[in-house]
Design a protein around this motif. Structure first.
Motif: not given
Ligand SMILES: C[S@@+](CC[C@H](N)C(=O)[O-])C[C@H]1O[C@@H](n2cnc3c(N)ncnc32)[C@H](O)[C@@H]1O
Length: 541
Positions: A316-332, A335-340
């Motif tokens: 559980i936690g919190e994360w920021v969304e930067f102006s002009g950036q899709d937060w989902e892309e940031r989280l992706k 987790t990229a190449n995690s095998g999960c």
């Protein structure tokens, strides 16, 4: 962000985490805020020594017999989590018996509540009427209670959580941000506990374990449980709580994040790290000590490396969304190449000013002081181009198949165990992310979720009612709301657990006089309804 003192309603807010984490009060609480803190106080009280098996059983049985349960305590005190002992008022200590609780000996229950829920002293003779002589003595010997004059003074709180009893430090305003403070239950911990996936695992890890709720809860489904925390007192509380709950000892390690288990892997990793995003890089049980959400990012990037095949990491936690950036892309990218496979359950999105205000309301009552702090936090977020702060749960399951990343917005707080539903959600997504899902789904049988609710809005238009919106909401499991149209509603009605998806979609086409070309669209709609939980996989059993 769970503060009754504010105008926010505690019960109905969908806020899993709460930057304030655990201080929940109906009071205005004066507090010296630590923004310019150069010295952190230390809790000097010793953690209690584990009770022996018999004493622990006796105490548990007493708690159960007297009705010292999470639900009863909430009903009697109106608190989800009690206020700090140094600010609790006599009025708040008054419990209000309700008819449903008549079966219990309320006066004995009130004594236990005063001692172990509010952490307030009780006259020795009175305490004995609830605990009995020998149990009171056992509590004194273990360091849970201290004899001071004619009073028994509690040294710990004991929080009932489901069928567990979890001891922690007393809550004190002046000690809550001490380096070695072991906090009691908070909303984030409770939500993580409620979403912990269920199964039979060989090994489980409670990372940032604190009083060890997740570790002790995992003991019923993992052969071997490890707890790790930076604070050495956490290990002592984990030992105490395992014994209190009649469980075998937990392997409790002390150290920074994953360092104590650097070369190990687990089937289940559960974590409630310090995640409040703030301008001050201090280490406490609740504040992220790194810039912005860096500690959380590092956790997401690294914890999955400690998973066995098929293993689950959830945090559980919190994360920021930067102006002009899709937060989902940031989280992706985290987790990229995690095998999960990654599933994010989002609960809230706050603008920096609201985030800061809610977080600071917890610790600063003085309006002017709080507003000045809010402004300082806002400047910090602004300088870093932070547009908003998100809160939620992140699940990662190690797979040998296709990796996917999905997000789901929860529409209600989690107040019941949903670990099974989380696993079902993973299975559904695994099916639907398969290359051949369009083929595979046709032979499956689905059923409309029990308790699915529909709210329809119609308006009078040209002499008749015209439906303008239909909202469906699941009422169990992960509660999700969705807007649908009349076609989707009709499609849903075809899933009775007997027809296959193929038959149900064809029946829908006939009913609505739709052409065959709409068949694939029907499959897509069924799959998205399956993801929301409005439709569920029907088990043949
Ligand atoms: C929010 S509390 C969670 C406690 C407990 N797991 C729960 O859910 O109630 C966070 C815990 O992380 C611990 N912690 C803080 N910084 C840490 C670090 N760098 N490494 C490991 N644990 C840390 C704190 O001591 C605290 O016990």
């Amino acid at each position: 962000m769970l503060l009754k003192a504010t105008s926010l309603s505690l019960k109905n807010r969908l806020d899993l985490n709460g930057p304030g984490h655990h201080v929940t009060s109906t009071l205005a609480i004066p507090f010296r805020f630590h923004s310019t803190m150069t010295h952190q106080a230390t809790v000097v009280t010793q953690a209690p020594r584990p009770l022996d098996a018999e004493q622990a059983q006796e105490l548990r049985e007493l708690f159960i017999a007297i009705g010292y349960s999470q639900q009863n305590l909430q009903e009697l005190t109106y608190f989800t989590v009690p206020p700090p002992t140094d600010v609790v008022t006599e009025e708040q200590l008054q419990i209000r018996p309700t008819d449903q609780l008549q079966q219990y000996d309320i006066s004995r229950l009130a004594i236990l509540i005063r001692l172990f829920y509010f952490g307030m002293p009780v006259i020795h003779e009175v305490a004995i009427t609830a605990l009995g002589e020998s149990l009171a003595q056992a509590c004194i010997d273990a360091g849970m209670l201290a004899q001071t004059g004619d009073e028994l003074v509690p040294k710990i709180l004991i929080m009932p959580v489901d069928d567990l009893f979890m001891a922690s430090d007393l809550q004190r305003m002046d000690l809550q941000d001490s380096l070695n403070y072991v906090p009691t239950l908070c909303e984030a911990a409770f939500n993580l506990h409620n979403t912990t996936v269920t199964g039979n695992f060989k090994s489980g890890l409670d990372l940032c374990s604190g009083f060890g709720l997740h570790a002790v809860a995992m003991q019923s489904q993992c052969q071997q449980v490890t707890a790790t925390d930076l604070n050495p007192r956490a290990a002592e509380f984990a030992a105490f709580n395992a014994a209190l709950n009649g469980q075998p000892p937990i392997e409790a390690l002390t150290g920074n994040m994953l360092e104590p288990v650097a070369d190990r892997t687990f089937d289940l990793i559960v974590s409630n790290p310090p995640f409040i995003i703030n301008p001050d890089q201090i280490t406490t049980y609740r504040f992220n000590p790194k810039p912005l959400d860096e500690l959380f990012e590092v956790l997401i990037r690294s914890a999955h490396q400690h998973l066995n095949d098929g293993g689950v990491f959830q945090t559980i936690g919190e994360w920021v969304e930067f102006s002009g950036q899709d937060w989902e892309e940031r989280l992706k990218t985290w987790t990229a190449n995690s095998g999960c496979c990654v599933w994010v359950l989002t609960a809230n999105r706050y603008l920096p000013s609201t985030y800061a205000d809610i977080a600071l309301r917890q610790s600063i009552v003085d309006e002017a002081q709080r507003l000045a702090e809010v402004a300082r936090w806002e400047s910090y977020f602004q300088a870093a181009s932070v547009e908003a702060i998100h809160g939620g749960l992140i699940f990662m399951r190690r797979t040998t198949g296709n990796c996917w990343f999905e997000t789901t917005k929860l529409s209600q707080a989690l107040n019941q165990p949903v670990g099974k539903d989380v696993l079902e959600g993973f299975d559904v997504r695994e099916l639907l992310n398969d290359e051949d899902w369009l083929i595979k789904i046709q032979s499956r049988k689905l059923v409309v979720a029990d308790g699915l609710q529909q709210s329809e809005v119609s308006e009078w238009h040209l002499g008749r009612w015209k439906t303008t919106s239909i909202e469906l909401a699941t009422t169990s499991g992960l509660v999700v709301a969705m807007n649908v149209d009349q076609f989707v509603r009709t499609l849903l009605e075809q899933f009775d657990g007997v027809r296959t998806v193929d038959q149900a979609v064809k029946s829908f086409l006939t009913k609505c006089s739709l052409p065959e070309e709409a068949y694939e669209k029907g499959l897509h709609i069924a799959s998205s309804m399956l993801k929301t939980g409005a439709l569920r996989l029907h088990s043949e059993a």
